[in-house]
Design an enzyme around this catalytic site. Structure first.
Site, PDB file in Angstrom:
ATOM      1  N   LEU A   1       0.817  -1.221   0.000  1.00 53.49           N
ATOM      2  CA  LEU A   1       0.000   0.000   0.000  1.00 53.49           C
ATOM      3  C   LEU A   1       0.847   1.266   0.000  1.00 53.49           C
ATOM      4  O   LEU A   1       0.351   2.349  -0.309  1.00 53.49           O
ATOM      5  CB  LEU A   1      -0.888   0.040   1.245  1.00 53.49           C
ATOM      6  CG  LEU A   1      -2.024  -0.938   1.360  1.00 53.49           C
ATOM      7  CD1 LEU A   1      -2.735  -0.748   2.691  1.00 53.49           C
ATOM      8  CD2 LEU A   1      -2.999  -0.764   0.211  1.00 53.49           C
ATOM      9  N   ARG A   2       2.097   1.137   0.384  1.00 56.92           N
ATOM     10  CA  ARG A   2       2.938   2.306   0.589  1.00 56.92           C
ATOM     11  C   ARG A   2       2.971   3.227  -0.626  1.00 56.92           C
ATOM     12  O   ARG A   2       2.818   4.439  -0.501  1.00 56.92           O
ATOM     13  CB  ARG A   2       4.354   1.892   0.975  1.00 56.92           C
ATOM     14  CG  ARG A   2       5.221   3.092   1.324  1.00 56.92           C
ATOM     15  CD  ARG A   2       6.665   2.689   1.579  1.00 56.92           C
ATOM     16  NE  ARG A   2       7.433   3.866   1.897  1.00 56.92           N
ATOM     17  CZ  ARG A   2       7.873   4.738   0.991  1.00 56.92           C
ATOM     18  NH1 ARG A   2       7.626   4.560  -0.292  1.00 56.92           N
ATOM     19  NH2 ARG A   2       8.565   5.788   1.365  1.00 56.92           N
ATOM     20  N   LYS A   3       3.169   2.666  -1.799  1.00 57.76           N
ATOM     21  CA  LYS A   3       3.266   3.498  -3.008  1.00 57.76           C
ATOM     22  C   LYS A   3       1.989   4.309  -3.210  1.00 57.76           C
ATOM     23  O   LYS A   3       2.045   5.506  -3.497  1.00 57.76           O
ATOM     24  CB  LYS A   3       3.544   2.646  -4.243  1.00 57.76           C
ATOM     25  CG  LYS A   3       3.662   3.478  -5.505  1.00 57.76           C
ATOM     26  CD  LYS A   3       3.989   2.661  -6.714  1.00 57.76           C
ATOM     27  CE  LYS A   3       4.111   3.566  -7.919  1.00 57.76           C
ATOM     28  NZ  LYS A   3       4.386   2.838  -9.136  1.00 57.76           N
TER      29      LYS A   3
END
Length: 140
Positions: A97-99
Site C-alpha cells: 500500500l505504501r506506493k
C-alpha cells in the site's frame, strides 16, 4: 558480532501500540467521514513505514541478504525467522500500500474502511513481539 541499532528499532516499535489503537478505533466507529479516512490513511502509512524501517534495520544489522523492494524486506525477515509466515502475509499487503499512500494519494478511497484495517492491530502487535523476541534471542 552484529551492529544492530536496537534503540532505533525499539523507538519505532514503540509507536505501534498507538497505531493499533487508532486502527481499532477506526474499525469500531467507522462512518466514512473525511477525518476518519485521513486518520486511517495516516495510520496505514506509518504502519508500513515502521514495518519497512524495522525490517531494513534488522537486515542491515544482522547482515541478511539485500532487499530489492519493500515487499522483499518482509520476505527476508520472514525467511530469517524474525517473523512468522502468518505475520508476513498481511505485512506484505501493508507495504504494498505504501506506493499508493505516498505517491498516488489522490486515488486513495478515503471514505472506505480498508480491508487491512481491522486485522492490523493484532498483526502490528505480533510483529513487535516477534521482533523483540528475535532481538533477545540473537543478541544474548
Amino acid at each position: 558480532m552484529y551492529d544492530v541499532n536496537v534503540t532505533y528499532i525499539r523507538r519505532r516499535l514503540a509507536c505501534l501500540p498507538e497505531l493499533a489503537q487508532a486502527l481499532s478505533a477506526a474499525t469500531v466507529s467507522w462512518t466514512g467521514g473525511l477525518t476518519e479516512g485521513l486518520a486511517q490513511e495516516r495510520a496505514l502509512h506509518l504502519a508500513a513505514e515502521i514495518a519497512t524501517d524495522v525490517g531494513h534495520a534488522l537486515i542491515d544489522g544482522f547482515i541478511m541478504r539485500d532487499a530489492s523492494s519493500y515487499e522483499d524486506i518482509i520476505d527476508i525477515i520472514a525467511e530469517e525467522g524474525v517473523i512468522s509466515q502468518e505475520s508476513a502475509e498481511p505485512l506484505r499487503s501493508l507495504v504494498l500500500l505504501r506506493k499508493t499512500l505516498v505517491q498516488e494519494y489522490d486515488r486513495w478511497p478515503r471514505h472506505e474502511l480498508h480491508p487491512l484495517t481491522p486485522a492490523l492491530p493484532r498483526v502490528l502487535m505480533g510483529f513487535s513481539d516477534q521482533v523483540e523476541a528475535y532481538l533477545e534471542k540473537e543478541l544474548i
